[in-house]
Design a protein around this motif. Structure first.
Motif, PDB file in Angstrom:
ATOM      1  N   LYS A   6      -1.388  10.286   3.269  1.00  0.00           N
ATOM      2  CA  LYS A   6      -2.722  10.936   4.160  1.00  0.00           C
ATOM      3  C   LYS A   6      -3.042  12.034   3.255  1.00  0.00           C
ATOM      4  CE  LYS A   6      -1.537   9.214   8.665  1.00  0.00           C
ATOM      5  NZ  LYS A   6      -1.111   9.973  10.198  1.00  0.00           N
ATOM      6  N   THR A   7      -4.134  12.429   2.920  1.00  0.00           N
ATOM      7  CA  THR A   7      -4.652  13.195   2.162  1.00  0.00           C
ATOM      8  C   THR A   7      -6.263  13.680   2.402  1.00  0.00           C
ATOM      9  OG1 THR A   7      -4.797  14.219  -0.068  1.00  0.00           O
ATOM     10  CG2 THR A   7      -5.245  11.772   0.255  1.00  0.00           C
ATOM     11  N   ASN A   8      -6.936  14.266   1.622  1.00  0.00           N
ATOM     12  CA  ASN A   8      -8.251  14.544   1.785  1.00  0.00           C
ATOM     13  C   ASN A   8      -8.982  14.187   0.531  1.00  0.00           C
ATOM     14  OD1 ASN A   8      -8.080  16.677  -0.145  1.00  0.00           O
ATOM     15  ND2 ASN A   8      -7.471  18.115   1.555  1.00  0.00           N
ATOM     16  N   SER A   9     -10.186  14.268   0.438  1.00  0.00           N
ATOM     17  CA  SER A   9     -11.192  13.798  -0.511  1.00  0.00           C
ATOM     18  C   SER A   9     -11.195  14.755  -1.969  1.00  0.00           C
ATOM     19  CB  SER A   9     -12.481  13.874  -0.024  1.00  0.00           C
ATOM     20  OG  SER A   9     -13.045  15.034   0.410  1.00  0.00           O
ATOM     21  N   ALA A  10     -10.247  15.781  -1.917  1.00  0.00           N
ATOM     22  CA  ALA A  10      -9.896  16.460  -3.199  1.00  0.00           C
ATOM     23  C   ALA A  10      -8.862  15.731  -3.934  1.00  0.00           C
ATOM     24  CB  ALA A  10      -9.579  17.744  -2.932  1.00  0.00           C
ATOM     25  N   HIS A  11      -8.107  14.727  -3.444  1.00  0.00           N
ATOM     26  CA  HIS A  11      -7.158  14.294  -3.893  1.00  0.00           C
ATOM     27  C   HIS A  11      -7.602  13.331  -5.232  1.00  0.00           C
ATOM     28  CE1 HIS A  11      -3.382  11.762  -4.891  1.00  0.00           C
ATOM     29  NE2 HIS A  11      -2.942  12.636  -4.213  1.00  0.00           N
ATOM     30  N   PRO A  12      -7.073  13.650  -6.481  1.00  0.00           N
ATOM     31  CA  PRO A  12      -7.468  13.088  -7.686  1.00  0.00           C
ATOM     32  C   PRO A  12      -7.453  11.455  -7.737  1.00  0.00           C
ATOM     33  CG  PRO A  12      -5.390  14.191  -8.369  1.00  0.00           C
ATOM     34  CD  PRO A  12      -5.686  14.660  -6.860  1.00  0.00           C
ATOM     35  N   ASP A  13      -6.368  10.858  -6.938  1.00  0.00           N
ATOM     36  CA  ASP A  13      -6.270   9.387  -6.904  1.00  0.00           C
ATOM     37  C   ASP A  13      -7.481   8.853  -6.091  1.00  0.00           C
ATOM     38  OD1 ASP A  13      -4.220   9.264  -8.729  1.00  0.00           O
ATOM     39  OD2 ASP A  13      -2.671   9.260  -7.368  1.00  0.00           O
ATOM     40  N   PHE A  14      -7.854   9.411  -5.135  1.00  0.00           N
ATOM     41  CA  PHE A  14      -8.911   9.065  -4.129  1.00  0.00           C
ATOM     42  C   PHE A  14     -10.160   9.076  -4.904  1.00  0.00           C
ATOM     43  CE2 PHE A  14     -12.231  10.194  -1.159  1.00  0.00           C
ATOM     44  CZ  PHE A  14     -12.363   8.939  -0.300  1.00  0.00           C
ATOM     45  N   ILE A  15     -10.444  10.093  -5.823  1.00  0.00           N
ATOM     46  CA  ILE A  15     -11.654  10.412  -6.517  1.00  0.00           C
ATOM     47  C   ILE A  15     -11.581   9.432  -7.660  1.00  0.00           C
ATOM     48  CG2 ILE A  15     -12.927  11.943  -8.277  1.00  0.00           C
ATOM     49  CD1 ILE A  15     -11.584  14.244  -6.642  1.00  0.00           C
ATOM     50  N   LYS A  16     -10.727   9.088  -8.224  1.00  0.00           N
ATOM     51  CA  LYS A  16     -10.783   7.861  -9.502  1.00  0.00           C
ATOM     52  C   LYS A  16     -11.053   6.416  -8.618  1.00  0.00           C
ATOM     53  CE  LYS A  16      -7.253  10.003 -12.233  1.00  0.00           C
ATOM     54  NZ  LYS A  16      -5.857   9.989 -12.609  1.00  0.00           N
ATOM     55  N   LEU A  17     -10.449   6.126  -7.433  1.00  0.00           N
ATOM     56  CA  LEU A  17     -10.719   5.095  -6.775  1.00  0.00           C
ATOM     57  C   LEU A  17     -12.283   4.903  -6.415  1.00  0.00           C
ATOM     58  CD1 LEU A  17      -7.456   4.462  -4.804  1.00  0.00           C
ATOM     59  CD2 LEU A  17      -8.460   2.966  -6.504  1.00  0.00           C
ATOM     60  N   VAL A  18     -12.743   6.025  -5.939  1.00  0.00           N
ATOM     61  CA  VAL A  18     -14.144   6.175  -5.190  1.00  0.00           C
ATOM     62  C   VAL A  18     -15.139   6.025  -6.713  1.00  0.00           C
ATOM     63  CG1 VAL A  18     -15.785   7.706  -4.269  1.00  0.00           C
ATOM     64  CG2 VAL A  18     -13.817   7.271  -3.143  1.00  0.00           C
ATOM     65  N   GLN A  19     -14.756   6.442  -7.548  1.00  0.00           N
ATOM     66  CA  GLN A  19     -15.514   6.199  -8.767  1.00  0.00           C
ATOM     67  C   GLN A  19     -15.911   4.823  -9.182  1.00  0.00           C
ATOM     68  OE1 GLN A  19     -13.657   8.834 -11.706  1.00  0.00           O
ATOM     69  NE2 GLN A  19     -14.915  10.667 -11.306  1.00  0.00           N
ATOM     70  N   GLN A  20     -14.885   4.064  -9.112  1.00  0.00           N
ATOM     71  CA  GLN A  20     -14.546   2.744  -9.512  1.00  0.00           C
ATOM     72  C   GLN A  20     -15.403   1.883  -8.175  1.00  0.00           C
ATOM     73  OE1 GLN A  20     -10.912   0.727 -11.005  1.00  0.00           O
ATOM     74  NE2 GLN A  20     -10.248   2.912 -10.525  1.00  0.00           N
ATOM     75  N   LEU A  21     -15.400   2.371  -7.054  1.00  0.00           N
ATOM     76  CA  LEU A  21     -16.288   1.703  -6.030  1.00  0.00           C
ATOM     77  C   LEU A  21     -17.746   1.933  -6.219  1.00  0.00           C
ATOM     78  CD1 LEU A  21     -16.682   0.699  -3.013  1.00  0.00           C
ATOM     79  CD2 LEU A  21     -16.212   3.136  -2.454  1.00  0.00           C
ATOM     80  N   ASP A  22     -17.953   3.165  -6.426  1.00  0.00           N
ATOM     81  CA  ASP A  22     -19.382   3.698  -6.830  1.00  0.00           C
ATOM     82  C   ASP A  22     -19.981   2.734  -8.007  1.00  0.00           C
ATOM     83  OD1 ASP A  22     -19.679   5.330  -4.627  1.00  0.00           O
ATOM     84  OD2 ASP A  22     -19.061   7.040  -6.001  1.00  0.00           O
TER      85      ASP A  22
END
Length: 152
Positions: A6-22
């Motif tokens: 559980k984290t927030n949107s600043a987490h680097p792994d979340f950011i990388k996954l969202v870039q792939q989603l986008d």
């Protein structure tokens, strides 16, 4: 071995996954992508889960409050190599459980008609199609869902 954080949107792994989603959504949505992108920023998402296979981030999701008792599920994504293994349902269930722990009783979400696998995921997990809400009203490609969360 699979695990969630559980984290927030600043987490680097979340950011990388969202870039792939986008990137995936840009391909699917074409010219309409800019419209959707304005509602999919990840600034200040305080409820984010990232799913790992060992140390590899393989999926994510988030939610944000839209009403006192309601959250909107956002940024659901599983890497293509890890799809069809139940991971998206597990991510969704983790988000729902967290939302219940935070006192929410309803989840809503929007997906696109060009994402048939997402539509099936939400139906399979007890979500019902509702009239498009908020910024998605009148948008032909949008499909909105709602689920009443069971009591803990």
């Amino acid at each position: 071995m699979y695990r969630f954080i559980k984290t927030n949107s600043a987490h680097p792994d979340f950011i990388k996954l969202v870039q792939q989603l986008d990137a995936d959504l840009a391909e699917r949505d074409g010219a309409e992508h800019a419209f959707y992108q304005q509602f999919n920023g990840i600034q200040q998402l305080n409820h984010v889960v990232v799913l790992y296979d060992a140390d590899e981030p393989i999926g994510c999701g988030a939610f944000k409050e839209i009403e006192k008792d309601t959250v909107e599920v956002k940024r659901m994504y599983t890497l293509p190599a890890h799809r069809s293994k139940g991971h998206a349902s597990n991510i969704l269930n983790a988000l729902e459980q967290w939302a219940k722990e935070e006192g929410y009783s309803i989840t809503v979400l929007e997906t696109g008609k060009r994402q048939p696998e997402a539509i099936e995921l939400y139906k399979k997990n007890g979500y019902n199609i509702i009239p498009n809400y908020g910024q998605y009203m009148g948008i032909e490609n949008s499909v909105c869902f709602r689920k009443k969360l069971p009591f803990i």
